[in-house]
Design a protein around this motif. Sequence first.
Motif, PDB file in Angstrom:
ATOM      1  N   VAL A 174       0.813  -1.221   0.000  1.00 30.12           N
ATOM      2  CA  VAL A 174       0.000   0.000   0.000  1.00 30.12           C
ATOM      3  C   VAL A 174       0.847   1.270   0.000  1.00 30.12           C
ATOM      4  O   VAL A 174       0.343   2.351  -0.283  1.00 30.12           O
ATOM      5  CB  VAL A 174      -1.004   0.039   1.176  1.00 30.12           C
ATOM      6  CG1 VAL A 174      -2.041  -1.076   1.027  1.00 30.12           C
ATOM      7  CG2 VAL A 174      -0.302  -0.041   2.514  1.00 30.12           C
ATOM      8  N   THR A 210       4.112   3.795  -4.761  1.00 27.89           N
ATOM      9  CA  THR A 210       3.584   4.971  -5.451  1.00 27.89           C
ATOM     10  C   THR A 210       3.614   4.747  -6.960  1.00 27.89           C
ATOM     11  O   THR A 210       4.256   3.812  -7.449  1.00 27.89           O
ATOM     12  CB  THR A 210       4.417   6.225  -5.123  1.00 27.89           C
ATOM     13  OG1 THR A 210       5.733   6.038  -5.685  1.00 27.89           O
ATOM     14  CG2 THR A 210       4.506   6.467  -3.621  1.00 27.89           C
ATOM     15  N   GLU A 211       2.946   5.642  -7.680  1.00 22.84           N
ATOM     16  CA  GLU A 211       2.994   5.568  -9.135  1.00 22.84           C
ATOM     17  C   GLU A 211       4.426   5.750  -9.629  1.00 22.84           C
ATOM     18  O   GLU A 211       4.836   5.103 -10.591  1.00 22.84           O
ATOM     19  CB  GLU A 211       2.055   6.609  -9.754  1.00 22.84           C
ATOM     20  CG  GLU A 211       0.595   6.236  -9.571  1.00 22.84           C
ATOM     21  CD  GLU A 211      -0.377   7.240 -10.146  1.00 22.84           C
ATOM     22  OE1 GLU A 211       0.041   8.329 -10.597  1.00 22.84           O
ATOM     23  OE2 GLU A 211      -1.588   6.924 -10.143  1.00 22.84           O
ATOM     24  N   LEU A 221      -2.543   3.994 -10.021  1.00 20.70           N
ATOM     25  CA  LEU A 221      -2.873   3.262  -8.798  1.00 20.70           C
ATOM     26  C   LEU A 221      -4.374   3.317  -8.586  1.00 20.70           C
ATOM     27  O   LEU A 221      -5.008   4.344  -8.821  1.00 20.70           O
ATOM     28  CB  LEU A 221      -2.188   3.898  -7.585  1.00 20.70           C
ATOM     29  CG  LEU A 221      -0.768   3.478  -7.284  1.00 20.70           C
ATOM     30  CD1 LEU A 221      -0.217   4.300  -6.123  1.00 20.70           C
ATOM     31  CD2 LEU A 221      -0.661   2.006  -6.975  1.00 20.70           C
ATOM     32  N   ARG A 275      -7.254   3.576  -6.080  1.00 26.33           N
ATOM     33  CA  ARG A 275      -7.400   4.091  -4.705  1.00 26.33           C
ATOM     34  C   ARG A 275      -8.863   4.004  -4.265  1.00 26.33           C
ATOM     35  O   ARG A 275      -9.762   4.012  -5.085  1.00 26.33           O
ATOM     36  CB  ARG A 275      -6.930   5.540  -4.635  1.00 26.33           C
ATOM     37  CG  ARG A 275      -5.469   5.708  -5.021  1.00 26.33           C
ATOM     38  CD  ARG A 275      -5.043   7.153  -4.881  1.00 26.33           C
ATOM     39  NE  ARG A 275      -3.671   7.355  -5.296  1.00 26.33           N
ATOM     40  CZ  ARG A 275      -2.603   7.179  -4.532  1.00 26.33           C
ATOM     41  NH1 ARG A 275      -2.750   6.791  -3.292  1.00 26.33           N
ATOM     42  NH2 ARG A 275      -1.390   7.388  -5.009  1.00 26.33           N
ATOM     43  N   SER A 290      -4.332   3.566  -1.217  1.00 31.58           N
ATOM     44  CA  SER A 290      -4.114   2.541  -2.229  1.00 31.58           C
ATOM     45  C   SER A 290      -4.908   1.284  -1.892  1.00 31.58           C
ATOM     46  O   SER A 290      -4.991   0.874  -0.737  1.00 31.58           O
ATOM     47  CB  SER A 290      -2.626   2.199  -2.310  1.00 31.58           C
ATOM     48  OG  SER A 290      -2.423   1.098  -3.161  1.00 31.58           O
ATOM     49  N   ALA A 295      -2.912  -1.703  -9.397  1.00 31.07           N
ATOM     50  CA  ALA A 295      -2.514  -0.667 -10.349  1.00 31.07           C
ATOM     51  C   ALA A 295      -2.727  -1.184 -11.763  1.00 31.07           C
ATOM     52  O   ALA A 295      -2.730  -2.393 -12.008  1.00 31.07           O
ATOM     53  CB  ALA A 295      -1.052  -0.280 -10.156  1.00 31.07           C
TER      54      ALA A 295
END
Length: 92
Positions: free
Chosen positions: A10, A13-14, A32, A34, A41, A45
């Motif tokens: 979680v 990050t992107e 991602l 969310r 998150s 993705a």
Amino acid sequence: MKVLVSNLNVHATEQDLKALFAAFGNLLSVKLIRGWDSYESRGLAVVEFEQRHAGERALQLLDHTNYMEQLMGISEIRAPYSLASQSLATSY
């Protein structure tokens, strides 16, 4: 080619995912998934590659590998099947 990345940490990050997947080829997008209420998150993705072979290579090498202390899964996202896109010939 689009791939779904599941079971992500979680805290990923992107930018983390861009760095990981860019090694396989040019990326069109990294998104991602969310939660709608918390913006946290969901551990998922979508990564879109410019060229199919880059996505296939990433899927082959990264599926079921450890990333940020989690065993992530990768699968291809395919367009939904549509009868409208098929040529239907009927004979009576």
